[in-house]
Design a protein around this motif. Sequence first.
Motif: not given
Length: 434
Positions: A214, A218, A221-222, A278
């Motif tokens: 995760n 994350s 993704y950022r 988030q």
Amino acid sequence: MLIITAVTLALANVYYNDKQQSLELEYGSDLLERLPMVIETMVTQGVSFENTVSETMPLQGYMGALCDDYGEVIWKSVQAKAFELKELCQQVQGKGSSALTIPVRVDDNKLFFAHVLSGTFNGIRGDFVALRDGQAYEQWRAESVEKALITVILFLVTAGVALYMTFRWAMRPLKTLETELQHVSEQKQVALNEPYPYELKPVVTALNSVMGENIHRSQRYRHSLNDLAHSLKTRLAAMNVVCQENSIAPHVQAELLSNLSQMNAMVQYQLKRGLTGQQALNKQSTPLLEIVDNLHQLLDKIYADKKIELDKRISKDDEIPMGRDDLMEVMGNLLENGFRYAISKLRISQLPLANGGVQLRIEDDGPGVTESRREQVFQRGVRLDEKPTGQGIGLAVCADIVESYRGEIRIEDSDLEGACFVIELPPVEDWWDQ
């Protein structure tokens, strides 16, 4: 614990009944052992119904009586004179052939153990009843019940304490796991590090794998969003410059610029939506006053000509159950709108909620928002006014962030005669439960 209590009471009842039967048998056996002495004494002395011969029974605590065929007591020994022996004959009638003793209760429910001999005494047909006082037996039974209750209570208390300590010891690894998960959610650590028993190791390994993936996802993704934002902004800026050239017809130029503005608004909204909210997955709180002070200094310079008075009804100890970046985004949009539309006053306050959460109120003395538009302004692309400045995504992003924290945002009337933006957030503990 209920099962242990039920089993203990059942065992105590079985033990008590067994002990009671054993003592009754002991009393009866003792009476039967002494019966020949009683009968021998009566034979040698004779039984006289005119009371001319001694009626003394040979042993203390033992007594005798004769019942005729009509169920009446026709003779009592000296020890039995103190008792009326009501209904004695009715209780022993027909029991003369029994080799055992039977418990009988006479007068005021006084207990005796009796053995019955049927025959003819001094020419009268009847039953001779030998009695032994059951007072000692009654006393034993009362004491036994009290001791049994005390023993059962002590056993249950001891068993309860032992079960509680065993449960605490057995659940200690789960408590440690809960604490570590809470630290992960508060961003104090990124993985479960404590040693766990063999049974929990697969669970811990799986959780560490999920949390690591995760975090990696994350971050990726950022980074992807940041790269996308940079690429899109560069190309949109280039297209905007090209569209402003004089070689393009005015009506075509206006259409292109309008479409480019809408594209830019959509891109900005989606990027902000992806990068904010988030932190709602983590349990954390952020001091409100620090965020407000920083934004106040910036907005005071931007809107210096309006000389807005900001009333901060918050203290340095007030915290909002929200990540710092998310709180900065929400308060930045709401305070910027407040400075833009306020006439001279702006007020921000924090209030506790009954469920343990908090309520934020941002009020101004501006024109306010009509009830028909209070829900629309939180939709993407809708602005509070029709001025060309702004892309209409600030309040939509605020709504998305608040909803990601299981909160609610709405608009009410303010006593400053303007708009009042209300944010209600549940306590941090509720995020984990939900």
